[in-house]
Design an enzyme around this catalytic site. Structure first.
Site, short mmCIF file in Angstrom:
data_model
loop_
_atom_site.label_atom_id
_atom_site.label_comp_id
_atom_site.label_asym_id
_atom_site.label_seq_id
_atom_site.Cartn_x
_atom_site.Cartn_y
_atom_site.Cartn_z
CD GLU A 103 -2.48 -1.29 2.64
OE1 GLU A 103 -2.69 -0.33 3.46
OE2 GLU A 103 -2.90 -2.40 2.82
CB CYS A 116 2.63 7.25 3.59
SG CYS A 116 3.12 5.74 4.70
CB CYS A 123 5.85 -5.64 8.84
SG CYS A 123 7.41 -4.83 10.09
CB CYS A 127 4.11 -3.47 16.15
SG CYS A 127 5.97 -2.67 15.93
CB CYS A 130 1.16 -2.69 13.29
SG CYS A 130 1.69 -2.34 11.69
N GLY A 172 6.15 -2.63 6.21
CA GLY A 172 7.46 -2.75 6.33
C GLY A 172 8.41 -2.09 7.24
CB SER A 227 7.69 3.30 16.07
OG SER A 227 7.62 3.91 14.73
CG LEU A 228 9.82 5.42 22.70
CD1 LEU A 228 11.27 5.04 22.16
CD2 LEU A 228 9.92 7.10 23.29
CG HIS A 229 4.63 2.31 19.69
ND1 HIS A 229 4.34 3.51 18.94
CD2 HIS A 229 4.98 1.68 18.45
CE1 HIS A 229 4.61 3.35 17.72
NE2 HIS A 229 4.95 2.32 17.39
CG ASN A 303 -6.49 4.14 11.59
OD1 ASN A 303 -7.71 3.64 11.83
ND2 ASN A 303 -5.93 4.58 10.56
CB CYS A 346 1.16 0.77 7.25
SG CYS A 346 1.27 0.86 8.75
N1 SAH Z 1 8.23 -0.27 10.91
C1 SAH Z 1 8.37 1.21 10.89
C2 SAH Z 1 7.55 1.97 9.81
C3 SAH Z 1 6.09 1.65 9.35
S1 SAH Z 1 4.77 1.92 10.54
C4 SAH Z 1 8.11 1.86 12.46
O1 SAH Z 1 7.79 1.00 12.95
O2 SAH Z 1 8.13 2.90 12.47
C5 SAH Z 1 4.68 3.60 10.63
C6 SAH Z 1 4.18 3.95 12.06
O3 SAH Z 1 2.75 3.73 11.89
C7 SAH Z 1 4.73 3.34 13.19
O4 SAH Z 1 5.05 4.26 14.35
C8 SAH Z 1 3.61 2.33 13.65
O5 SAH Z 1 3.73 2.18 14.95
C9 SAH Z 1 2.21 3.03 13.23
N2 SAH Z 1 1.13 2.34 13.22
C10 SAH Z 1 0.93 1.08 12.77
N3 SAH Z 1 -0.28 0.76 12.56
C11 SAH Z 1 -1.01 1.52 13.44
C12 SAH Z 1 -2.37 1.90 13.71
N4 SAH Z 1 -3.38 0.89 13.48
N5 SAH Z 1 -2.59 3.03 14.00
C13 SAH Z 1 -1.86 4.15 14.36
N6 SAH Z 1 -0.50 4.03 13.93
C14 SAH Z 1 0.01 2.81 13.43
#
Ligand code: SAH
Length: 374
Positions: A103, A116, A123, A127, A130, A172, A227-229, A303, A346
């Site tokens: 995508e 984007c 991937c 996570c 995701c 990815g 991406s910390l989270h 999301n 994504c």
């Molecule tokens: N792998 C890389 C880049 C792809 S994800 C990374 O981890 O940064 C890009 C961003 O979108 C990341 O911060 C990821 O955590 C976030 N993301 C993925 N799924 C999501 C969702 N359902 N809602 C909000 N953010 C999301």
């Protein structure tokens, strides 16, 4: 057929032209047609001799993917689902969609035109919230496939508009495919490519220290988003499983080094998951972790992904979280979601089909076949 968007094809183009008795300056002309002229085909490159257009079409292809979906949302977001050739997995192995789909998204924000892009099919990072990683990774994208996304999205803009920003935040883990990503970003950056400054290109990563050090050694100038989270290893190990082998301290040290070398401000991303990482205690721990650094914290509401149990926090929880960070003097931005209605996060669109039931009835959405190529 060779894919002309692969860096190797460009490198050999001059000698290819010479072998066939074509003038060397044609190479620059062809590049201009591809990156600036948004040519759909060799045939459309109207100031090339007919013979050359035919020779090119016999040897090269511009497009290797097929846009099987093109969704537009009324906030100006557009998303393409691209079907790629090849691949090892299929429905028989329990993957509920064609595994060879990626995508990419065009976002409109004032005068910004941000794309984007994806770097892998699926991937491997896992996570938990995701959609992209739910079935693991299938393969790395080639440089040409990454450039192809840029050009297909550029073709969605009217002729007078240009792409201004790139975020490598699609499917990815970009740092797991650096060898193919960097040549593609070179094309985005090149004066005879898309001409987008390093400063306007962001690589988003889960945080792979070895690869971050490699970026330092290569002296790249791209903007980095980590991406910390989660503010602690204990929590991050649960949300971002690869963290178990790495740990926050090593990631932050590597990110700090990149900041020093690249002279770019760092961004940390934090997706808020209701009841999991959105509590006042998490905000305080986050403030302690990030306090005193030249970093921006981007907080993103989750999301929701069909089939996953995670939820977006309530407005109250978000405000409480924000207030604690602001009081601690953290430079924090709360990002608005864009393109929700077309599953812009994504990996979501790929999983949504078939069928696409929740999307189609929305009156403000229209789905059109991507008219761009083939
Ligand atoms: N792998 C890389 C880049 C792809 S994800 C990374 O981890 O940064 C890009 C961003 O979108 C990341 O911060 C990821 O955590 C976030 N993301 C993925 N799924 C999501 C969702 N359902 N809602 C909000 N953010 C999301």
């Amino acid at each position: 057929m060779k894919h002309l968007l692969e860096p190797d094809a460009w490198k050999s183009l001059k000698s290819w032209l010479a072998e066939r008795g074509h003038k060397a300056f044609r190479a620059a002309q062809i590049r201009k047609w591809v990156f600036e002229g948004r040519a759909e085909s060799f045939e459309a490159m109207s100031d090339l001799p007919k013979q050359l257009r035919g020779d090119l079409a016999a040897e090269f292809t511009l497009w290797t993917s097929k846009a099987t979906r093109h969704l537009t949302s009324d906030d100006g977001t557009e998303k393409l689902l691209l079907e790629l050739p090849g691949g090892s997995r299929n429905a028989a192995e329990g993957v509920p969609y064609s595994a060879q789909q990626i995508e990419c998204v065009l976002l409109r924000d004032d005068d910004r035109r941000t794309i984007c892009i994806s770097t892998q099919v699926g991937c491997a990072m896992g996570c938990v919230f995701c959609a992209s990683g739910l079935d693991g990774v299938d393969r790395n994208l080639t440089s040409g496939e990454i450039v192809e996304q840029m050009l297909l999205l550029q073709r969605l803009l009217p002729a007078e508009e240009r792409l201004s920003n790139i975020v490598v935040m699609g499917m990815g883990e970009p740092l797991a495919n650096l060898d193919n990503l960097l040549p593609a970003l070179d094309e985005a950056n090149a004066d005879d490519g898309l001409g987008i400054s390093h400063r306007r290109i962001t690589i988003s990563t889960v945080g792979l220290p070895k690869q971050l050090h490699k970026l330092c050694e290569l002296n790249t100038r791209y903007h980095l988003a980590v991406s910390l989270h989660a503010p602690t290893d204990e929590l991050r190990n649960e949300i971002v499983p690869v963290n178990k082998n790495i740990g926050l301290a090593e990631i932050i040290a590597a990110a700090d080094r990149y900041l020093e070398v690249s002279n770019r401000r760092l961004t940390f991303e934090y997706v808020l998951l209701a009841g999991i990482n959105d509590q006042p205690q998490h905000a305080r721990e986050l403030a302690a972790l990030l306090g005193g650094r030249m970093a921006l914290l981007n907080v993103i509401p989750y999301n929701p992904v069909a089939g996953l149990p995670y939820k977006t926090p309530s407005g109250n929880a978000v405000n409480r979280f924000r207030d604690i960070l602001l009081e601690a003097g953290i430079n924090v931005k709360f990002r608005q979601r864009k393109g929700d209605a077309i599953n812009a996060a994504c990996g979501q669109l790929r999983r949504s089909q078939p069928p696409l039931v929740p999307i189609q009835p929305e009156p403000h959405l229209q789905e059109t076949p991507h008219a761009g190529h083939r």
